[in-house]
Design a protein around this motif. Structure first.
Motif, PDB file in Angstrom:
ATOM      1  N   THR A  93       0.837  -1.208   0.000  1.00  0.00           N
ATOM      2  CA  THR A  93       0.000   0.000   0.000  1.00  0.00           C
ATOM      3  C   THR A  93       0.864   1.247   0.000  1.00  0.00           C
ATOM      4  O   THR A  93       0.630   2.193  -0.765  1.00  0.00           O
ATOM      5  CB  THR A  93      -0.937   0.009   1.220  1.00  0.00           C
ATOM      6  N   GLY A  94       1.891   1.264   0.852  1.00  0.00           N
ATOM      7  CA  GLY A  94       2.766   2.433   0.930  1.00  0.00           C
ATOM      8  C   GLY A  94       3.507   2.703  -0.370  1.00  0.00           C
ATOM      9  O   GLY A  94       3.582   3.847  -0.838  1.00  0.00           O
ATOM     10  N   LEU A  95       4.050   1.647  -0.979  1.00  0.00           N
ATOM     11  CA  LEU A  95       4.810   1.825  -2.218  1.00  0.00           C
ATOM     12  C   LEU A  95       3.910   2.199  -3.395  1.00  0.00           C
ATOM     13  O   LEU A  95       4.285   3.017  -4.242  1.00  0.00           O
ATOM     14  CB  LEU A  95       5.592   0.552  -2.535  1.00  0.00           C
ATOM     15  N   ALA A  96       2.732   1.586  -3.457  1.00  0.00           N
ATOM     16  CA  ALA A  96       1.793   1.937  -4.528  1.00  0.00           C
ATOM     17  C   ALA A  96       1.337   3.383  -4.389  1.00  0.00           C
ATOM     18  O   ALA A  96       1.219   4.110  -5.390  1.00  0.00           O
ATOM     19  CB  ALA A  96       0.591   0.994  -4.492  1.00  0.00           C
ATOM     20  N   LEU A 143      -9.283  15.815  -2.227  1.00  0.00           N
ATOM     21  CA  LEU A 143      -9.746  14.546  -1.647  1.00  0.00           C
ATOM     22  C   LEU A 143     -11.040  14.092  -2.311  1.00  0.00           C
ATOM     23  O   LEU A 143     -11.187  12.915  -2.686  1.00  0.00           O
ATOM     24  CB  LEU A 143      -9.949  14.720  -0.140  1.00  0.00           C
ATOM     25  N   VAL A 144     -11.979  15.020  -2.493  1.00  0.00           N
ATOM     26  CA  VAL A 144     -13.247  14.693  -3.148  1.00  0.00           C
ATOM     27  C   VAL A 144     -13.012  14.217  -4.575  1.00  0.00           C
ATOM     28  O   VAL A 144     -13.586  13.213  -5.012  1.00  0.00           O
ATOM     29  CB  VAL A 144     -14.195  15.919  -3.137  1.00  0.00           C
ATOM     30  N   LEU A 145     -12.155  14.913  -5.308  1.00  0.00           N
ATOM     31  CA  LEU A 145     -11.879  14.539  -6.700  1.00  0.00           C
ATOM     32  C   LEU A 145     -11.316  13.130  -6.798  1.00  0.00           C
ATOM     33  O   LEU A 145     -11.664  12.363  -7.701  1.00  0.00           O
ATOM     34  CB  LEU A 145     -10.888  15.519  -7.329  1.00  0.00           C
ATOM     35  N   ARG A 146     -10.421  12.767  -5.883  1.00  0.00           N
ATOM     36  CA  ARG A 146      -9.784  11.452  -5.962  1.00  0.00           C
ATOM     37  C   ARG A 146     -10.724  10.339  -5.489  1.00  0.00           C
ATOM     38  O   ARG A 146     -10.623   9.198  -5.956  1.00  0.00           O
ATOM     39  CB  ARG A 146      -8.503  11.437  -5.114  1.00  0.00           C
ATOM     40  N   LEU A 147     -11.628  10.662  -4.591  1.00  0.00           N
ATOM     41  CA  LEU A 147     -12.577   9.653  -4.129  1.00  0.00           C
ATOM     42  C   LEU A 147     -13.729   9.456  -5.104  1.00  0.00           C
ATOM     43  O   LEU A 147     -14.281   8.356  -5.207  1.00  0.00           O
ATOM     44  CB  LEU A 147     -13.146  10.044  -2.754  1.00  0.00           C
ATOM     45  N   ALA A 148     -14.101  10.528  -5.819  1.00  0.00           N
ATOM     46  CA  ALA A 148     -15.237  10.432  -6.731  1.00  0.00           C
ATOM     47  C   ALA A 148     -14.935   9.410  -7.828  1.00  0.00           C
ATOM     48  O   ALA A 148     -13.869   9.456  -8.452  1.00  0.00           O
ATOM     49  CB  ALA A 148     -15.529  11.801  -7.351  1.00  0.00           C
ATOM     50  N   GLY A 177      -7.040  10.885  -0.855  1.00  0.00           N
ATOM     51  CA  GLY A 177      -8.095  10.348  -1.706  1.00  0.00           C
ATOM     52  C   GLY A 177      -7.694   9.067  -2.413  1.00  0.00           C
ATOM     53  O   GLY A 177      -8.531   8.191  -2.665  1.00  0.00           O
ATOM     54  N   TYR A 178      -6.405   8.935  -2.741  1.00  0.00           N
ATOM     55  CA  TYR A 178      -5.928   7.703  -3.361  1.00  0.00           C
ATOM     56  C   TYR A 178      -5.951   6.520  -2.389  1.00  0.00           C
ATOM     57  O   TYR A 178      -6.062   5.365  -2.813  1.00  0.00           O
ATOM     58  CB  TYR A 178      -4.469   7.869  -3.821  1.00  0.00           C
ATOM     59  N   LEU A 179      -5.791   6.819  -1.098  1.00  0.00           N
ATOM     60  CA  LEU A 179      -5.511   5.770  -0.115  1.00  0.00           C
ATOM     61  C   LEU A 179      -6.557   4.658  -0.061  1.00  0.00           C
ATOM     62  O   LEU A 179      -6.183   3.470  -0.045  1.00  0.00           O
ATOM     63  CB  LEU A 179      -5.327   6.405   1.267  1.00  0.00           C
ATOM     64  N   PRO A 180      -7.870   4.960  -0.016  1.00  0.00           N
ATOM     65  CA  PRO A 180      -8.841   3.862   0.105  1.00  0.00           C
ATOM     66  C   PRO A 180      -8.741   2.825  -1.006  1.00  0.00           C
ATOM     67  O   PRO A 180      -8.667   1.622  -0.722  1.00  0.00           O
ATOM     68  CB  PRO A 180     -10.198   4.589   0.081  1.00  0.00           C
ATOM     69  N   GLN A 181      -8.713   3.261  -2.269  1.00  0.00           N
ATOM     70  CA  GLN A 181      -8.625   2.282  -3.357  1.00  0.00           C
ATOM     71  C   GLN A 181      -7.260   1.611  -3.405  1.00  0.00           C
ATOM     72  O   GLN A 181      -7.152   0.448  -3.816  1.00  0.00           O
ATOM     73  CB  GLN A 181      -8.931   2.942  -4.701  1.00  0.00           C
ATOM     74  N   SER A 210     -15.684   3.362   0.001  1.00  0.00           N
ATOM     75  CA  SER A 210     -14.948   4.514  -0.521  1.00  0.00           C
ATOM     76  C   SER A 210     -15.708   5.195  -1.659  1.00  0.00           C
ATOM     77  O   SER A 210     -15.701   6.421  -1.783  1.00  0.00           O
ATOM     78  CB  SER A 210     -13.558   4.086  -0.996  1.00  0.00           C
ATOM     79  N   THR A 211     -16.386   4.400  -2.487  1.00  0.00           N
ATOM     80  CA  THR A 211     -17.168   4.966  -3.595  1.00  0.00           C
ATOM     81  C   THR A 211     -18.349   5.765  -3.076  1.00  0.00           C
ATOM     82  O   THR A 211     -18.613   6.888  -3.531  1.00  0.00           O
ATOM     83  CB  THR A 211     -17.656   3.850  -4.529  1.00  0.00           C
ATOM     84  N   VAL A 212     -19.054   5.210  -2.120  1.00  0.00           N
ATOM     85  CA  VAL A 212     -20.204   5.911  -1.530  1.00  0.00           C
ATOM     86  C   VAL A 212     -19.741   7.188  -0.840  1.00  0.00           C
ATOM     87  O   VAL A 212     -20.378   8.242  -0.962  1.00  0.00           O
ATOM     88  CB  VAL A 212     -20.944   4.984  -0.543  1.00  0.00           C
ATOM     89  N   LEU A 213     -18.608   7.103  -0.122  1.00  0.00           N
ATOM     90  CA  LEU A 213     -18.077   8.290   0.546  1.00  0.00           C
ATOM     91  C   LEU A 213     -17.743   9.368  -0.472  1.00  0.00           C
ATOM     92  O   LEU A 213     -18.058  10.554  -0.274  1.00  0.00           O
ATOM     93  CB  LEU A 213     -16.828   7.918   1.341  1.00  0.00           C
ATOM     94  N   GLY A 214     -17.119   8.975  -1.584  1.00  0.00           N
ATOM     95  CA  GLY A 214     -16.802   9.943  -2.622  1.00  0.00           C
ATOM     96  C   GLY A 214     -18.040  10.612  -3.193  1.00  0.00           C
ATOM     97  O   GLY A 214     -18.070  11.824  -3.400  1.00  0.00           O
ATOM     98  N   LEU A 215     -19.072   9.818  -3.455  1.00  0.00           N
ATOM     99  CA  LEU A 215     -20.315  10.367  -3.998  1.00  0.00           C
ATOM    100  C   LEU A 215     -20.992  11.305  -2.997  1.00  0.00           C
ATOM    101  O   LEU A 215     -21.516  12.356  -3.381  1.00  0.00           O
ATOM    102  CB  LEU A 215     -21.262   9.224  -4.374  1.00  0.00           C
TER     103      LEU A 215
END
Length: 231
Positions: A93-96, A143-148, A177-181, A210-215
């Motif tokens: 996760t950290g390296l990605a 954060l919103v942009l990356r989660l959406a 925002g990248y972290l959840p996926q 994460s998708t619902v949170l983004g929406l």
């Protein structure tokens, strides 16, 4: 009024040269990945041969290739999946995440210094909208942009670089925002050698959350903006 002043700014030589450099560079990267088979670098066989068990050398190579991979618009989820497979869930996760953010930083500053004039004039509406979106709370809106689920990583990086957004809050919000996926797909990749049923089930749940949170965050932003426009 001089002839130069009458000429549309997009046709000024410096703007054109920067735009052409941008287009040629992106096209060359695409051809390089296609012609030399570099798009197949991040596959399980390559990971087994060059990355796993190679210590810091393998980790550094993975981050560099993963950054290039995401910088040209290829899926960051694949990078996270293979990072989980190669390094395990936590380190993967950290390296990605490091690879994805590095790719975003590269594209952002490339657009800002090499193509700002060209893209700002070529796509004024998109740049203006993103500027407006990020103006008040850059970290939160990034954060919103990356989660959406409907935003495109490469396009966002390019347009953000062209806009007047502050880099550090944008990158910090992007990383969050990248972290959840990243966790989701690293968990899937790491689950190959663990329990695939459990890891897949957990990944599905986390992805849905994460998708619902983004929406929800996106709808909240739209509602606040509409209310601000009315008032």
């Amino acid at each position: 009024m001089t002839q130069a002043a009458l000429r549309p700014s997009i046709w000024r030589p410096r703007v054109l040269v920067r735009g052409i450099v941008l287009i040629v560079t992106l096209a060359a990267l695409g051809l390089l990945f296609e012609g030399l088979g570099l798009k197949h670098l991040l596959e399980q066989g390559w990971i087994d041969e060059h990355i796993r068990g190679q210590g810091l050398t393998g980790e550094a190579l993975f981050v560099v290739v993963g950054a290039l991979f995401t910088a040209v618009g290829l899926p960051r989820q694949v990078v996270a999946f293979l990072a989980g497979y190669a390094f395990g869930i936590v380190i993967g996760t950290g390296l990605a995440l490091l690879a994805t953010v590095t790719g975003a930083v590269g594209v952002f500053f490339y657009a800002r210094f090499m193509a700002r004039s060209f893209l700002a004039r070529k796509f004024p509406d998109k740049v203006s909208k993103l500027d407006s979106f990020l103006a008040d709370n850059t970290l939160g809106m990034a954060l919103v942009l990356r989660l959406a689920p409907f935003t495109h990583n490469l396009t966002t990086n390019l347009v953000a670089g062209v806009s007047g957004v502050r880099p550090l809050p944008f990158f910090a919000g992007s990383a969050l925002g990248y972290l959840p996926q990243t966790i989701v797909f690293a968990l899937l990749g790491g689950g190959i050698e663990l329990d695939p049923v459990i890891s897949t089930a957990v990944s599905v749940v986390l992805f849905a959350v994460s998708t619902v949170l983004g929406l929800l965050l996106w709808r909240r932003y739209r509602k606040d903006r509409d209310e601000g426009d009315v008032s």
